[in-house]
Design a protein around this motif. Structure first.
Motif: not given
Length: 170
Positions: A67, A79, A121
């Protein structure tokens, strides 16, 4: 007559966007200037020789590292649920449509494929919902924030050094 009619129908459907989108592509790929990443799931009915492998299991790279690298390496990173060419939720679709207005390179990852990536995330951004959009390494927010920034002109200002020709997106 029936044969010629069926060939006409096949030709007209063969070139359609729906026919092109029905093709499954797996891995990281570029399409119309956008990089998308998708993988094949581990279906229990698939023979072991054909199952996708997770290269991260045997490496030192964590999802957090991926990430961080995504956000650092890509001027615009999203995302989302699905991929830009085929969003799987209305909010992801809205975010992609707004960003496409600026004709910028857009990189994306499909969070539906990997619950661990989704969690990584969320913990990276400290934000609970998707899509999540990062511009030049900075977490911006979701589709509502991007839409608001677009309407106020703030998004154009933020993207001005990424856009190939700022006059195009008025």
């Amino acid at each position: 007559m029936a044969r010629s009619m069926s060939s006409i129908l096949l030709k007209s459907f063969g070139g359609s966007r729906a026919a092109r989108l029905s093709t499954n592509v797996f891995g990281s790929f570029y399409h119309n200037g956008m990089r998308s990443s998708t993988t094949l799931g581990n279906d229990p009915d698939t023979h072991e020789d054909f199952r996708a492998t997770n290269k991260l299991e045997d490496s030192e790279v964590s999802l957090k590292d991926i990430v961080e690298q995504d956000v650092k390496d890509n001027p615009v990173m999203i995302y989302m649920k699905g991929i830009p060419e085929m969003p799987r939720c209305g909010f992801s679709s809205l975010a992609v449509r707004v960003l496409k207005e600026y004709n910028i390179p857009l990189s994306a990852r499909n969070i539906l494929e990997d619950p661990e990536l989704k969690s990584a995330v969320k913990s990276f951004s400290h934000w609970p919902t998707f899509p999540q959009i990062f511009i030049k390494g900075e977490f911006i927010g979701g589709s509502d924030i991007i839409l608001n920034m677009h309407q106020t002109g703030e998004l154009k200002e933020k993207l001005k050094d990424i856009m190939p020709n700022p006059e195009i997106s008025e």
